[in-house]
Design a protein around this motif. Sequence first.
Motif: not given
Length: 414
Positions: A150-157, A241-251, A387-388
């Motif tokens: 649900t974090l939308h991050k790449p995962i290597l098993l 992508l990770n920075v922008l998603k964290r920025l979205d939460r900070l906003q 968002a864009a």
Amino acid sequence: MITPLAQAETVLNHCWEHWQAVANRADLKPELRSLSELRKRLGSRLFSIAVFGLVNRGKSAVLNALTGETRLKVGPLNGVTQQPQSMLWRPESGIPWRVRLIDTPGLNEVEGEAREQLAWDVARSADLILFVIAADLTQLEYQALLELRTLHKPILLVLNKCDLYSAEDLEAIRAQISRPQLGLGLEILTVAACPKPVKVRTHWPDGRITTDWERPAPQMDALRGRILQILQTEAGSLLALNVLKRLDRLQAQILRKQWQHHAGFVDRWSKACSLAKGLGIGLAPLGLDLLLAPLLDGLWLLGLCLRLRLPWGTLRGALGSRQEGLWRPLVVNSALLLLAEGLGSWLWGGWGSGLFPGLVAGVSLYRLGDLAPQVLTQFATGGFGLAASLNALIGGDKLATKQSATALPVGSPL
């Protein structure tokens, strides 16, 4: 062509400059400090990889073997890693990235809830997650993977301790984890970070034969090669992508504090605009009041946006969105105003055609104030082109839809 990193830097700088006007507010210090850290991270091209999993799976050993240095403490007991530990890794020449490797506490430690939360916090901030297992998935590992997705991050098993299994056993484990009904769809890489010692017989020139235990070299080529491939081809997009998603939460956090900080003004402004609208509609001639109503509604919204320093475009988005905007309740208010004018003229005559619609207009605008914080905040978090940019990186449909998989009932065999 603008790269994802350049796009993320532009958005982040716009956001940073916008909120500098309230930088002296004590309640916003944590968020602004986090914004500053995000800017430094982008500027230094620092890519974070977090190792995640249960205890006794060899997470620390995987990082040691990956770097070729024994920097992290390992041991046979559970819970050796008590706090997240990080180290910098220079993969090889030609890779323009500084890589931070983060070791996290295990998820299933006894009385280790706080350490488990620390691990989740690290996972949310990482750009790439390595989920280490040592056999077939347990129920707890499966549930943890579902939450991580649900974090939308790449995962290597990462299947560690592969030296303990035959080729047939490894293939069986792969097939078990890759079953479609689990819905994971993860890439599985086999490694042996700390292979089991083997007996080595040595024949000496004098005829003596001695037996010693030696530990073979780690088997890390598959994992190291995949990480290098990601760093060469995908790291920029993943970091942006990770920075922008964290920025979205900070906003969202900043805007929530803005509403709390200006709660008194918002209430007074809503009351003043509601009273002005009620008097204006009540005193305006029939027909003119229908033109005056949307102007007063717009003034009310504009005042909120200016006082709360909402990004430009918030008002346009809040009014223009077909699904979640404010245009629906505003249309309902206009319909109520028309109905009130008809009822007022029919029930009370001349004076009722002004007084009753004015009362309805004022009350309806004040009640709309309960909806405004939620809607305006939703559209403000996507301001500054955020968002864009997110849509451009992963697509609007993927952004709106979380990765999902059907969880098995507790106790179901995996």
